[in-house]
Write a protein that holds these residues in place. Structure first.
Motif, PDB file in Angstrom:
ATOM      1  N   ARG A  16       7.153  -0.429  10.488  1.00 30.13           N
ATOM      2  CA  ARG A  16       6.346  -0.137   9.318  1.00 30.13           C
ATOM      3  C   ARG A  16       6.421  -1.291   8.327  1.00 30.13           C
ATOM      4  NH1 ARG A  16       8.656   5.942   8.398  1.00 30.13           N
ATOM      5  NH2 ARG A  16       8.027   6.770  10.443  1.00 30.13           N
ATOM      6  N   THR A  17       5.440  -1.388   7.527  1.00 31.52           N
ATOM      7  CA  THR A  17       5.425  -2.383   6.467  1.00 31.52           C
ATOM      8  C   THR A  17       6.249  -1.877   5.321  1.00 31.52           C
ATOM      9  OG1 THR A  17       3.448  -1.418   5.544  1.00 31.52           O
ATOM     10  CG2 THR A  17       3.140  -3.160   7.182  1.00 31.52           C
ATOM     11  N   MET A  18       6.464  -2.697   4.344  1.00 34.57           N
ATOM     12  CA  MET A  18       7.257  -2.327   3.179  1.00 34.57           C
ATOM     13  C   MET A  18       6.573  -1.234   2.387  1.00 34.57           C
ATOM     14  SD  MET A  18       9.975  -4.002   3.424  1.00 34.57           S
ATOM     15  CE  MET A  18      10.628  -3.682   1.812  1.00 34.57           C
ATOM     16  N   SER A  19       5.260  -1.305   2.383  1.00 34.80           N
ATOM     17  CA  SER A  19       4.551  -0.239   1.648  1.00 34.80           C
ATOM     18  C   SER A  19       4.495   1.043   2.431  1.00 34.80           C
ATOM     19  CB  SER A  19       3.123  -0.688   1.304  1.00 34.80           C
ATOM     20  OG  SER A  19       2.410  -0.940   2.511  1.00 34.80           O
ATOM     21  N   GLY A  20       4.742   1.003   3.762  1.00 38.47           N
ATOM     22  CA  GLY A  20       4.706   2.208   4.575  1.00 38.47           C
ATOM     23  C   GLY A  20       3.312   2.706   4.801  1.00 38.47           C
ATOM     24  N   MET A  21       2.333   1.892   4.610  1.00 45.47           N
ATOM     25  CA  MET A  21       0.959   2.376   4.695  1.00 45.47           C
ATOM     26  C   MET A  21       0.308   1.995   6.022  1.00 45.47           C
ATOM     27  SD  MET A  21      -0.421   1.704   0.844  1.00 45.47           S
ATOM     28  CE  MET A  21       0.052  -0.033   0.872  1.00 45.47           C
ATOM     29  N   LEU A  43      -4.461   5.215  -0.085  1.00 45.00           N
ATOM     30  CA  LEU A  43      -3.138   4.610   0.000  1.00 45.00           C
ATOM     31  C   LEU A  43      -2.562   4.313  -1.369  1.00 45.00           C
ATOM     32  CD1 LEU A  43      -3.744   2.150   2.980  1.00 45.00           C
ATOM     33  CD2 LEU A  43      -2.581   4.347   3.028  1.00 45.00           C
ATOM     34  N   VAL A  44      -3.450   3.915  -2.287  1.00 47.10           N
ATOM     35  CA  VAL A  44      -2.962   3.550  -3.629  1.00 47.10           C
ATOM     36  C   VAL A  44      -2.573   4.788  -4.417  1.00 47.10           C
ATOM     37  CG1 VAL A  44      -3.629   2.529  -5.832  1.00 47.10           C
ATOM     38  CG2 VAL A  44      -4.191   1.362  -3.691  1.00 47.10           C
ATOM     39  N   PHE A  45      -3.375   5.820  -4.334  1.00 52.61           N
ATOM     40  CA  PHE A  45      -3.141   7.010  -5.147  1.00 52.61           C
ATOM     41  C   PHE A  45      -2.012   7.898  -4.611  1.00 52.61           C
ATOM     42  CE2 PHE A  45      -7.822   6.755  -6.515  1.00 52.61           C
ATOM     43  CZ  PHE A  45      -7.493   5.858  -7.518  1.00 52.61           C
ATOM     44  N   ASN A  46      -1.622   7.715  -3.366  1.00 48.29           N
ATOM     45  CA  ASN A  46      -0.514   8.502  -2.801  1.00 48.29           C
ATOM     46  C   ASN A  46       0.778   7.780  -3.145  1.00 48.29           C
ATOM     47  OD1 ASN A  46       1.201  10.104  -1.390  1.00 48.29           O
ATOM     48  ND2 ASN A  46       0.034  10.049   0.540  1.00 48.29           N
TER      49      ASN A  46
END
Length: 328
Positions: A16-21, A43-46
């Motif tokens: 996974r990436t650091m953002s987990g997205m 992705l931004v709003f979650n």
């Protein structure tokens, strides 16, 4: 906990990436620099997924697999319960069938014993027969019995061979007498019962007659009381009418007497009867005079009062002359 129920491992967190997205190398990772704005907004709003990096789809997939495994376990348990219930019912049926077979075997055994293994059919039954002496012939049947030998000592002087027959005749006669006595007793009981029924019927009729007489007497008594009451009412009405007539007669007589008394000058002491016809203004009749009238009493009282006033005036005006005159 992160393993799937199917045995495949969950995705490693290192992929996974650091953002987990997004995951590199997957279909979700974009190969161009152009982004889907709606997906970018999601992705931004979650915030939870953006900061922690939890793969919600993987968790949802694991939850579904776990629920499927639980459902599979429930179905497996239900299947084995049904199978156990089936075998249990089968065993119960087999046990019942076994018991029925054993009961039929026992029943057939008892029937066989009752039919072919009776006690009197045994080989040694004559040794234990309780009625052997009753069923065997006596030592002597009669005088012509061939079993009577010289040394058998079966004939004696004075013996009575007809005692049994005579006993039977006596018993029959006794039975006939008993039957006659029983018939007489039954007839006597029937006669007594009929007499009791007749007596009870007589008592019932007497009671009914007594009730009827009592009812008639009560009715006659009530009629007599009503007649007496009516006669008393009639006599009371006659008495009231007679008393009313007497009161009316007495009242009329009293009225006549009152009228006569009111019209009688002598009883009323009418002063006009005392006036003398010879000198009405100066004389009275002594046999009819009852005293002075109220006017005469008042006139005398007024005259006396005037005389007292005159005497007082004379005494007050000329006292000496008055005394001299009184002395003279």
């Amino acid at each position: 906990f992160a393993l799937h129920t199917s045995g495949t491992p969950a995705p490693s967190p290192s992929r996974r990436t650091m953002s987990g997205m997004m995951e590199i190398g997957t279909q979700r990772f974009p190969r161009t620099k152009r982004f889907d704005m709606e997906e970018r907004k999601t992705l931004v709003f979650n915030a939870k997924q953006r900061t922690i990096g939890v793969d919600s789809e993987a968790l949802a997939e694991q939850t579904e697999e776990k629920a499927a495994a639980v459902q599979q376990e429930v179905e497996y348990t239900r299947y084995h319960d049904k199978l156990a219930n089936f075998f249990d019912q089968k065993l119960v049926m087999l046990e019942q069938e076994k018991r029925e077979i054993q009961a039929n075997l026992n029943r057939n055994l008892v029937e066989f014993r009752n039919e072919y293994q009776k006690k009197d059919l045994r080989r040694e039954y004559d040794m234990s027969d309780p009625a052997s002496l009753k069923n065997s012939l006596p030592a002597r049947v009669g005088d012509d019995d061939t079993r009577n030998s010289v040394s058998g000592v079966q004939k004696f002087e004075g013996e009575d061979l007809l005692a049994g027959e005579r006993r039977k005749v006596q018993l029959a006669q006794q039975a006939a007498w008993c039957a006659i006595q029983a018939a007489e007793k039954s007839a006597r009981k029937d006669h007594e019962r009929d007499a009791e029924l007749a007596y009870s019927d007589l008592v019932k009729r007497q009671e009914e007659y007594q009730h009827a007489i009592a009812g008639a007497q009560k009715t006659a008594r009530l009629d007599l009381q009503r007649a007496i009451a009516a006669e008393n009412m009639r006599l009371a009405d006659d008495k009231r009418a007679r008393e009313a007539a007497e009161r009316h007669t007495v009242a009329a007589a009293d009225a006549v007497e009152a009228a006569n008394v009111g019209a009688d000058d002598r009883l009323n002491e009418n002063p006009s009867t005392a006036i003398s016809y010879m000198a009405p203004n100066t004389r009275v009749r002594a046999d009819h005079w009852k005293g002075m009238s109220q006017d005469e009493v008042l006139s005398i009282a007024e005259t006396q009062a005037a005389q007292r006033e005159e005497l007082k005036l004379r005494r007050g005006g000329g006292g000496g002359l008055g005394k001299k005159e009184m002395g003279s």
